[in-house]
Design an enzyme around this catalytic site. Structure first.
Site, mmCIF file in Angstrom:
data_model
loop_
_atom_site.group_PDB
_atom_site.id
_atom_site.type_symbol
_atom_site.label_atom_id
_atom_site.label_comp_id
_atom_site.label_asym_id
_atom_site.label_seq_id
_atom_site.Cartn_x
_atom_site.Cartn_y
_atom_site.Cartn_z
ATOM 1 N N GLN A 209 -29.981 -23.423 3.871
ATOM 2 C CA GLN A 209 -30.355 -24.819 3.614
ATOM 3 C C GLN A 209 -31.784 -25.048 3.120
ATOM 4 O OE1 GLN A 209 -30.744 -29.117 5.877
ATOM 5 N NE2 GLN A 209 -29.522 -27.597 6.873
ATOM 6 N N GLU B 76 -32.855 -23.853 11.613
ATOM 7 C CA GLU B 76 -33.307 -25.233 11.818
ATOM 8 C C GLU B 76 -33.819 -25.545 13.233
ATOM 9 O OE1 GLU B 76 -33.353 -28.147 9.779
ATOM 10 O OE2 GLU B 76 -34.244 -29.009 11.570
ATOM 11 N N ASP C 70 -35.290 -27.345 8.049
ATOM 12 C CA ASP C 70 -34.763 -26.793 6.796
ATOM 13 C C ASP C 70 -35.094 -27.682 5.602
ATOM 14 O OD1 ASP C 70 -33.653 -24.501 7.787
ATOM 15 O OD2 ASP C 70 -31.689 -25.370 8.141
ATOM 16 N N GLY D 222 -45.809 -45.617 16.665
ATOM 17 C CA GLY D 222 -47.027 -46.207 16.108
ATOM 18 C C GLY D 222 -47.660 -47.205 17.054
ATOM 19 N N GLY D 223 -48.562 -47.985 16.516
ATOM 20 C CA GLY D 223 -49.304 -48.923 17.335
ATOM 21 C C GLY D 223 -48.564 -50.225 17.617
HETATM 22 N N1 CAO Z 1 -28.131 -8.350 -3.605
HETATM 23 C C1 CAO Z 1 -28.326 -7.422 -2.655
HETATM 24 N N2 CAO Z 1 -28.787 -7.711 -1.431
HETATM 25 C C2 CAO Z 1 -29.023 -9.012 -1.163
HETATM 26 C C3 CAO Z 1 -28.825 -10.032 -2.098
HETATM 27 C C4 CAO Z 1 -28.344 -9.646 -3.391
HETATM 28 N N3 CAO Z 1 -28.124 -10.548 -4.333
HETATM 29 N N4 CAO Z 1 -29.138 -11.212 -1.527
HETATM 30 C C5 CAO Z 1 -29.519 -10.924 -0.268
HETATM 31 N N5 CAO Z 1 -29.460 -9.610 -0.043
HETATM 32 C C6 CAO Z 1 -29.809 -8.894 1.174
HETATM 33 C C7 CAO Z 1 -31.260 -8.935 1.499
HETATM 34 O O1 CAO Z 1 -31.978 -8.057 0.689
HETATM 35 C C8 CAO Z 1 -31.253 -8.543 2.967
HETATM 36 O O2 CAO Z 1 -31.158 -7.135 3.056
HETATM 37 P P1 CAO Z 1 -32.106 -6.243 4.010
HETATM 38 O O3 CAO Z 1 -32.034 -6.846 5.373
HETATM 39 O O4 CAO Z 1 -31.473 -4.898 3.925
HETATM 40 O O5 CAO Z 1 -33.471 -6.280 3.468
HETATM 41 C C9 CAO Z 1 -29.918 -9.086 3.445
HETATM 42 O O6 CAO Z 1 -29.214 -9.489 2.286
HETATM 43 C C10 CAO Z 1 -29.937 -10.240 4.392
HETATM 44 O O7 CAO Z 1 -30.977 -11.169 4.126
HETATM 45 P P2 CAO Z 1 -31.538 -12.080 5.306
HETATM 46 O O8 CAO Z 1 -32.038 -11.180 6.394
HETATM 47 O O9 CAO Z 1 -32.492 -13.035 4.726
HETATM 48 O O10 CAO Z 1 -30.223 -12.859 5.784
HETATM 49 P P3 CAO Z 1 -29.673 -13.178 7.237
HETATM 50 O O11 CAO Z 1 -28.376 -13.860 7.024
HETATM 51 O O12 CAO Z 1 -29.643 -12.001 8.138
HETATM 52 O O13 CAO Z 1 -30.734 -14.214 7.851
HETATM 53 C C11 CAO Z 1 -32.007 -16.271 7.841
HETATM 54 C C12 CAO Z 1 -30.688 -15.565 7.467
HETATM 55 C C13 CAO Z 1 -31.947 -17.676 7.301
HETATM 56 C C14 CAO Z 1 -32.146 -16.299 9.374
HETATM 57 C C15 CAO Z 1 -33.199 -15.510 7.231
HETATM 58 O O14 CAO Z 1 -32.969 -15.356 5.858
HETATM 59 C C16 CAO Z 1 -34.530 -16.184 7.467
HETATM 60 O O15 CAO Z 1 -35.087 -16.145 8.557
HETATM 61 N N6 CAO Z 1 -35.080 -16.813 6.399
HETATM 62 C C17 CAO Z 1 -36.376 -17.412 6.420
HETATM 63 C C18 CAO Z 1 -36.376 -18.721 7.191
HETATM 64 C C19 CAO Z 1 -35.392 -19.709 6.629
HETATM 65 O O16 CAO Z 1 -35.391 -20.076 5.481
HETATM 66 N N7 CAO Z 1 -34.563 -20.198 7.533
HETATM 67 C C20 CAO Z 1 -33.740 -21.359 7.233
HETATM 68 C C21 CAO Z 1 -32.415 -21.011 6.874
HETATM 69 S S1 CAO Z 1 -31.496 -22.499 6.718
HETATM 70 O O17 CAO Z 1 -31.068 -22.844 8.276
#
Ligand code: CAO
Length: 415
Positions: A17, A139, A168, A247-248
């Site tokens: 998001q 979030e 988000d 607020g106030g």
């Molecule tokens: N090709 C190949 N690999 C890909 C890819 C693609 N097109 N797109 C993503 N990947 C891979 C990434 O490289 C990553 O691999 P590694 O862990 O081996 O480096 C893997 O997919 C997973 O990515 P991620 O760790 O970001 O995803 P997740 O689902 O485990 O975590 C989230 C999701 C949101 C918790 C994490 O991305 C995060 O903390 N983001 C930053 C904060 C944020 O934006 N949070 C809000 C999210 S909305 O609620």
């Protein structure tokens, strides 16, 4: 009519998001947003909270309008070459992977600068540098860590998260401002730069008034909080204030006619000082205009519960819309508690494009929130979200790949 961000190309490496909110805004302002996803599943939200089997969820469609979708495997060398070609061609890369994921893909800031020194790299992470910098964040974690939860809810009850996605979508908004600012800076510096937003920082920014109150506590009680009138001492941190105004001008959510059956038959009522006389007349307490306990705002602060109870006896005789009409005739600030159903059906929001109906080839018509920021010379037309990989061939062709080369990439699962 041209769009404000016409000609700006965004390599959109966002998911879920926060990041997609940001790139959707840029797309609405006219940027060409190329969303990179993994073949097969794509952005995880395509399949989350599905209401119709095998159709992109509303979660995905409502956050990815006006974008193009290309599937690329960033971990395949040939897929990586495609991404490098995109880095050279684009103005901005936006990502919100977990900390370190972009580096592990080989796209360090140094490497990106080698490929394109004008590139702006914009990132959302849960936390900034510090003890939690490596944590994954969603979030509600951000709402809790950014000060929102500790200050939301009622004093004697558990902290509450809010329905507004301030962690988000709020951080996505912050990032979008950072990106257009960096684009403007680039017009005279000629260089790209990194733009980073931590969700904790974004939430704290939106909770600014609560850090204000934290510091006011050192100088005495927070008199506009109802606990002051109730004689309950303050602790050492900003407390939860229920529905007290931030607020106030003291305010409260009050029952309106029908509250027994309708969970949203309520009105937010603000006892704004300049219209105190009109409030007294409206609720049938003209004597309060001159009474020493009520005439001055300062005198009213210890009596807010009694005052709002009296006002509520009046609001309970009106529907929230009747009360709104009557109060606004006297410029008394108030607002009905509107349900999502009421908002979805509100004609004025349809007329301004804040609520839009979008047609999708697989799900048919659905409602979405359009662009809430209105530019007179760059109106946002909401176009449906892309199907997974819908624009892979188109984008690869623009990058100079031939049809045979595209077939070869596909055979190797690079795209
Ligand atoms: N090709 C190949 N690999 C890909 C890819 C693609 N097109 N797109 C993503 N990947 C891979 C990434 O490289 C990553 O691999 P590694 O862990 O081996 O480096 C893997 O997919 C997973 O990515 P991620 O760790 O970001 O995803 P997740 O689902 O485990 O975590 C989230 C999701 C949101 C918790 C994490 O991305 C995060 O903390 N983001 C930053 C904060 C944020 O934006 N949070 C809000 C999210 S909305 O609620």
């Amino acid at each position: 009519m041209s769009k404000a961000l016409d000609g700006v190309r965004i390599l959109d490496f966002t998911h879920v998001q926060s990041g997609p909110t940001c790139t959707q805004l840029l797309a609405w302002f006219g940027a060409d947003v190329i969303k990179v996803e993994r073949a097969g599943e794509g952005d995880i939200t395509r399949g989350q909270l599905r209401d119709i089997p095998d159709v992109d969820s509303l979660y995905f469609t409502m956050l990815n309008h006006n974008k193009r979708s290309i599937t690329v495997d960033a971990k395949n060398p040939k897929g990586k070459a495609v991404l490098e070609a995109l880095v050279k061609k684009c103005d901005v890369m936006v990502e919100n992977f977990a900390p370190g994921a972009l580096d592990r893909m080989g796209f360090t800031w140094e490497r990106i600068q080698e490929l394109n020194p004008k590139m702006i790299v914009a990132s959302i992470k849960g936390f900034g540098p510090g003890p939690y910098q490596d944590c994954k964040v969603y979030e509600n974690v951000a709402q809790c860590a950014g000060g929102s939860a500790s200050t939301t809810g009622f004093r004697d009850e558990v902290p509450l998260v809010t329905g507004a996605q301030i962690g988000d979508s709020g951080t996505g908004l912050h990032l979008a401002l950072g990106i257009v600012t960096a684009l403007y800076h680039r017009t005279h510096s000629g260089r790209g730069q990194r733009v980073t937003c931590a969700m904790q920082d974004g939430v704290l920014n939106l909770c600014r008034v609560k850090l204000r109150d934290q510091q006011r506590l050192a100088h005495g009680p927070l008199k506009e909080y109802s606990q002051y009138g109730e004689g309950i001492p303050f602790g050492d941190a900003t407390p939860r204030a229920g529905n007290d105004s931030g607020g106030g001008q003291p305010g409260r959510i009050l029952k309106c006619k029908g509250w027994e059956k309708d969970p949203n038959a309520y009105l937010y009522f603000i006892t704004q000082a300049p219209v105190w006389g009109a409030i007294c007349d409206m609720i049938g307490e003209p004597g309060w205009k001159t009474h020493p306990d009520y005439a001055k705002a300062e005198a009213r602060l210890p009596r807010l519960n009694a005052i709002f109870e009296r006002i509520e006896r009046w609001t309970m005789t009106k529907t929230k819309f009747e009360a709104m009409d009557l109060l606004n005739q006297h410029d008394i600030p108030c607002g009905p508690i509107l349900s999502m159903k009421e908002l979805a059906e509100e004609p004025s929001l349809r007329a301004t494009g804040t609520v839009v109906e979008v047609d999708h080839p697989k799900r048919g018509k659905y409602l979405s929130v359009g662009c809430p920021i209105k530019l007179s010379d760059s109106p946002a037309d909401v176009k449906r979200s892309p199907l997974l990989g819908e624009h892979t061939d188109e984008v690869l062709t623009e990058l100079g790949y031939t049809r045979e080369q595209i077939q070869a990439l596909r055979a190797e699962r690079a795209v």
